[in-house]
Write a protein that holds these residues in place. Structure first.
Motif, PDB file in Angstrom:
ATOM      1  N   PRO A 145       0.801  -1.228   0.000  1.00  0.00           N
ATOM      2  CA  PRO A 145       0.000   0.000   0.000  1.00  0.00           C
ATOM      3  C   PRO A 145       0.835   1.281   0.000  1.00  0.00           C
ATOM      4  CG  PRO A 145      -0.393  -1.275   2.002  1.00  0.00           C
ATOM      5  CD  PRO A 145       0.501  -2.076   1.132  1.00  0.00           C
ATOM      6  N   GLU A 146       1.926   1.303   0.740  1.00  0.00           N
ATOM      7  CA  GLU A 146       2.744   2.516   0.778  1.00  0.00           C
ATOM      8  C   GLU A 146       3.242   2.883  -0.614  1.00  0.00           C
ATOM      9  OE1 GLU A 146       3.358  -0.193   2.766  1.00  0.00           O
ATOM     10  OE2 GLU A 146       2.387   0.603   4.564  1.00  0.00           O
ATOM     11  N   TRP A 205       0.408   4.333  -2.750  1.00  0.00           N
ATOM     12  CA  TRP A 205       0.131   5.744  -2.455  1.00  0.00           C
ATOM     13  C   TRP A 205       1.174   6.644  -3.111  1.00  0.00           C
ATOM     14  CZ3 TRP A 205      -4.510   5.211  -1.574  1.00  0.00           C
ATOM     15  CH2 TRP A 205      -5.038   4.338  -0.630  1.00  0.00           C
ATOM     16  N   ASN A 251      -4.584   6.695   2.513  1.00  0.00           N
ATOM     17  CA  ASN A 251      -5.454   5.646   3.046  1.00  0.00           C
ATOM     18  C   ASN A 251      -6.717   5.640   2.191  1.00  0.00           C
ATOM     19  OD1 ASN A 251      -7.501   7.454   4.249  1.00  0.00           O
ATOM     20  ND2 ASN A 251      -5.908   7.948   5.743  1.00  0.00           N
ATOM     21  N   GLU A 306      -2.244  -8.178   2.756  1.00  0.00           N
ATOM     22  CA  GLU A 306      -2.236  -6.731   3.018  1.00  0.00           C
ATOM     23  C   GLU A 306      -3.570  -6.273   3.597  1.00  0.00           C
ATOM     24  OE1 GLU A 306      -0.025  -4.469   3.325  1.00  0.00           O
ATOM     25  OE2 GLU A 306       1.614  -5.664   2.551  1.00  0.00           O
ATOM     26  N   SER A 307      -4.651  -6.891   3.157  1.00  0.00           N
ATOM     27  CA  SER A 307      -5.965  -6.557   3.712  1.00  0.00           C
ATOM     28  C   SER A 307      -5.988  -6.867   5.201  1.00  0.00           C
ATOM     29  CB  SER A 307      -7.069  -7.331   2.999  1.00  0.00           C
ATOM     30  OG  SER A 307      -7.080  -7.002   1.630  1.00  0.00           O
ATOM     31  N   ARG A 362      -3.390  -7.084   7.225  1.00  0.00           N
ATOM     32  CA  ARG A 362      -2.487  -6.145   7.901  1.00  0.00           C
ATOM     33  C   ARG A 362      -3.183  -4.796   8.141  1.00  0.00           C
ATOM     34  NH1 ARG A 362       2.385  -7.586   7.030  1.00  0.00           N
ATOM     35  NH2 ARG A 362       2.200  -7.723   4.776  1.00  0.00           N
ATOM     36  N   ARG A 363      -3.914  -4.330   7.151  1.00  0.00           N
ATOM     37  CA  ARG A 363      -4.649  -3.063   7.295  1.00  0.00           C
ATOM     38  C   ARG A 363      -5.698  -3.165   8.394  1.00  0.00           C
ATOM     39  NH1 ARG A 363      -9.410  -1.935   5.488  1.00  0.00           N
ATOM     40  NH2 ARG A 363     -10.099   0.217   5.476  1.00  0.00           N
ATOM     41  N   GLY A 423      -4.283  -3.129  11.855  1.00  0.00           N
ATOM     42  CA  GLY A 423      -3.925  -1.781  12.258  1.00  0.00           C
ATOM     43  C   GLY A 423      -5.115  -0.965  12.732  1.00  0.00           C
ATOM     44  N   LEU A 424      -6.292  -1.267  12.203  1.00  0.00           N
ATOM     45  CA  LEU A 424      -7.507  -0.551  12.595  1.00  0.00           C
ATOM     46  C   LEU A 424      -8.081  -1.060  13.919  1.00  0.00           C
ATOM     47  CD1 LEU A 424      -9.383  -0.423   9.162  1.00  0.00           C
ATOM     48  CD2 LEU A 424      -8.152   1.447  10.284  1.00  0.00           C
ATOM     49  N   LEU A 470      -7.465  -5.538  -0.574  1.00  0.00           N
ATOM     50  CA  LEU A 470      -7.178  -4.111  -0.652  1.00  0.00           C
ATOM     51  C   LEU A 470      -7.257  -3.642  -2.107  1.00  0.00           C
ATOM     52  CD1 LEU A 470      -6.458  -1.567   0.854  1.00  0.00           C
ATOM     53  CD2 LEU A 470      -4.074  -2.278   0.852  1.00  0.00           C
TER      54      LEU A 470
END
Length: 129
Positions: A15-16, A19, A36, A74-75, A77-78, A81-82, A109
């Motif tokens: 994701p980074e 972006w 985000n 990655e989904s 991991r996101r 984090g939430l 994601l």
């Protein structure tokens, strides 16, 4: 005239990096176009580098490579984090989404990004190549 913003999908490693790439595609080196999902959706609504009349296309080359890099791992991991800051009324739903992502099910994601583009800019604003 329609502006075209190109994402080289083979360069998306997470994701980074996505972006960074979308920010540079729209606004040049070091450009910003969200960091985000919510900010990305807001940027697609206009005023952050895209034409005011919405006449643009995001050309996502080698999108299959991006889909792998922005997959269920990655989904998960996101969502992890939430979890620490989720409202208690949404915790059970988020935990279920996290369990699904860990099991390799549910939207990725990548799927969410595609959905946001199509919802906010219209299906004609995205070319998956």
């Amino acid at each position: 005239m329609t502006a075209t913003y190109v994402i080289e999908g083979s360069e998306v490693t997470g994701p980074e990096r996505f972006w960074e790439l979308i920010g540079e595609a729209v606004n040049g080196p070091g450009g910003y176009f969200g960091r985000n999902l919510d900010a990305f959706a807001d940027c697609l609504d206009g005023g952050f580098g895209t034409p005011a009349d919405g006449s643009f296309v995001i050309e996502w080359r080698d999108h299959a490579a991006s889909a792998r890099a922005l997959g269920h791992e990655e989904s998960a991991r996101r969502l992890e984090g939430l979890l620490p800051r989720v409202d208690p009324t949404n915790r059970a739903r988020l935990e279920q989404e996290l369990a699904e992502a860990r099991a390799g099910r549910g939207p990725t994601l990548f799927d969410q990004l595609v959905g946001i583009i199509e919802d906010r800019a219209g299906p004609e604003a995205l070319r998956l190549m």
